[in-house]
Write a protein that holds these residues in place. Sequence first.
Motif, PDB file in Angstrom:
ATOM      1  N   ASP A 273      -6.605  -4.829  -2.773  1.00 28.04           N
ATOM      2  CA  ASP A 273      -6.806  -4.818  -1.322  1.00 28.04           C
ATOM      3  C   ASP A 273      -8.281  -4.929  -0.939  1.00 28.04           C
ATOM      4  O   ASP A 273      -8.756  -4.232  -0.038  1.00 28.04           O
ATOM      5  CB  ASP A 273      -6.186  -3.585  -0.670  1.00 28.04           C
ATOM      6  CG  ASP A 273      -6.000  -3.776   0.840  1.00 28.04           C
ATOM      7  OD1 ASP A 273      -5.895  -4.929   1.287  1.00 28.04           O
ATOM      8  OD2 ASP A 273      -5.983  -2.776   1.567  1.00 28.04           O
TER       9      ASP A 273
ATOM     10  N   TRP B 189     -10.949   2.164  -8.286  1.00 23.49           N
ATOM     11  CA  TRP B 189      -9.502   2.226  -8.067  1.00 23.49           C
ATOM     12  C   TRP B 189      -8.749   1.966  -9.369  1.00 23.49           C
ATOM     13  O   TRP B 189      -7.777   2.663  -9.695  1.00 23.49           O
ATOM     14  CB  TRP B 189      -9.088   1.241  -6.982  1.00 23.49           C
ATOM     15  CG  TRP B 189      -7.625   1.095  -6.754  1.00 23.49           C
ATOM     16  CD1 TRP B 189      -6.900  -0.058  -6.735  1.00 23.49           C
ATOM     17  CD2 TRP B 189      -6.673   2.147  -6.498  1.00 23.49           C
ATOM     18  NE1 TRP B 189      -5.574   0.189  -6.489  1.00 23.49           N
ATOM     19  CE2 TRP B 189      -5.409   1.532  -6.341  1.00 23.49           C
ATOM     20  CE3 TRP B 189      -6.777   3.518  -6.397  1.00 23.49           C
ATOM     21  CZ2 TRP B 189      -4.242   2.263  -6.080  1.00 23.49           C
ATOM     22  CZ3 TRP B 189      -5.618   4.261  -6.145  1.00 23.49           C
ATOM     23  CH2 TRP B 189      -4.368   3.631  -5.990  1.00 23.49           C
TER      24      TRP B 189
ATOM     25  N   HIS C 171       0.815  -1.223   0.000  1.00 23.25           N
ATOM     26  CA  HIS C 171       0.000   0.000   0.000  1.00 23.25           C
ATOM     27  C   HIS C 171       0.849   1.273   0.000  1.00 23.25           C
ATOM     28  O   HIS C 171       0.474   2.281   0.617  1.00 23.25           O
ATOM     29  CB  HIS C 171      -0.958   0.005   1.192  1.00 23.25           C
ATOM     30  CG  HIS C 171      -1.619  -1.318   1.433  1.00 23.25           C
ATOM     31  ND1 HIS C 171      -2.183  -2.065   0.424  1.00 23.25           N
ATOM     32  CD2 HIS C 171      -1.792  -2.047   2.571  1.00 23.25           C
ATOM     33  CE1 HIS C 171      -2.670  -3.197   0.929  1.00 23.25           C
ATOM     34  NE2 HIS C 171      -2.440  -3.207   2.215  1.00 23.25           N
TER      35      HIS C 171
ATOM     36  N   CYS D  32     -10.342  -1.976   0.777  1.00 23.04           N
ATOM     37  CA  CYS D  32     -10.544  -0.810  -0.082  1.00 23.04           C
ATOM     38  C   CYS D  32     -11.957  -0.252   0.001  1.00 23.04           C
ATOM     39  O   CYS D  32     -12.188   0.935  -0.273  1.00 23.04           O
ATOM     40  CB  CYS D  32     -10.217  -1.168  -1.527  1.00 23.04           C
ATOM     41  SG  CYS D  32     -11.333  -2.386  -2.276  1.00 23.04           S
TER      42      CYS D  32
ATOM     43  N   SER E 276      -1.494   0.289  -4.154  1.00 24.50           N
ATOM     44  CA  SER E 276      -2.803  -0.173  -3.697  1.00 24.50           C
ATOM     45  C   SER E 276      -3.309   0.681  -2.554  1.00 24.50           C
ATOM     46  O   SER E 276      -2.527   1.288  -1.814  1.00 24.50           O
ATOM     47  CB  SER E 276      -2.715  -1.641  -3.224  1.00 24.50           C
ATOM     48  OG  SER E 276      -1.733  -1.793  -2.213  1.00 24.50           O
ATOM     49  N   ASP E 277      -4.633   0.752  -2.443  1.00 26.80           N
ATOM     50  CA  ASP E 277      -5.294   1.230  -1.232  1.00 26.80           C
ATOM     51  C   ASP E 277      -4.936   2.662  -0.835  1.00 26.80           C
ATOM     52  O   ASP E 277      -4.935   2.996   0.348  1.00 26.80           O
ATOM     53  CB  ASP E 277      -4.990   0.272  -0.070  1.00 26.80           C
ATOM     54  CG  ASP E 277      -6.202   0.110   0.852  1.00 26.80           C
ATOM     55  OD1 ASP E 277      -7.325   0.373   0.398  1.00 26.80           O
ATOM     56  OD2 ASP E 277      -6.004  -0.290   2.006  1.00 26.80           O
TER      57      ASP E 277
END
Length: 293
Positions: A246, A259, A178, A250, A210-211
Amino acid sequence: MPAFPIIDAHLHVWDQTRLRYSAFEGSELFGHPYHVEDYHAACGDLEIEAMVFLECYADFWDGGGQYLDEIAFVEDEARRDPRIRGIVPMAPLEWGEKALPMLETMRDRHPAVKGIRRIMEFDKDPRALTLSPDFIAGVNLLERFGWSFDINPNYTQMDIIREFVPRVSPGVPMILDHCGKPGIKQGALAQFKADMADLSRFPNMYVKLSDLPPYAGPGWTEADLRPYIAATLEHFGPERTIYAGDYPICLSATTMTQWVEVLDNAFAALGLTEGETRMIYRDNANRFYRLGL
């Protein structure tokens, strides 16, 4: 959406009827089971070729934990969806050499295990844990298995990670989950750029893109996230950056499809080629987690 199937390098599934997750107790969003069928529904039009499961902080204690039980649960999920091609469980690496028998059991009985994650973020003393000789020895054990290590701090702990990474054998591939949970809401962009620049010096370090929305706060915009995406790619390049969804974490701030749309827009604005986006969305995860696709 990408014009090719992608690999999701960070999937969570859990079931409170199978294991105990004290961290989720009382949470309206996370205090109930999530299975692969729920993930299917959340993916919408995304074409997912494969997924890598990441441990979900199932309860553990001095001398033990649900480490092998969680692997067995995920293997049951994978029987219903063989696209789960990799499992990254938790293991008590802070035991140092004493963790070796458990790692050997994981290797011998559970061939889908590709690496280990031992979250330091929520420990009572993250610095003492992460920089302890036994923990570093435990992480270095992974080289014997050809396994990777997922690093999971938040932005206030990145100074610890910058001390930790040089102490790990270069033969252990490592990935920062992340993007290190950057302080987007706090405006900590300068620190983020410095952290990315420092960690990217190590060839065995990768970053998981990510995230980011949960760390940008309510009402986040693509403009809030874009500088962090750009800085990640500036330092790690498309060769060492790996997409992940995620799910279901998320869901606290975005959706799986939103995303990906954010990333598509950022990649286009940054001028990435189709080959570079394919690296991020698929090829790097396949190589890093040795999925054999």
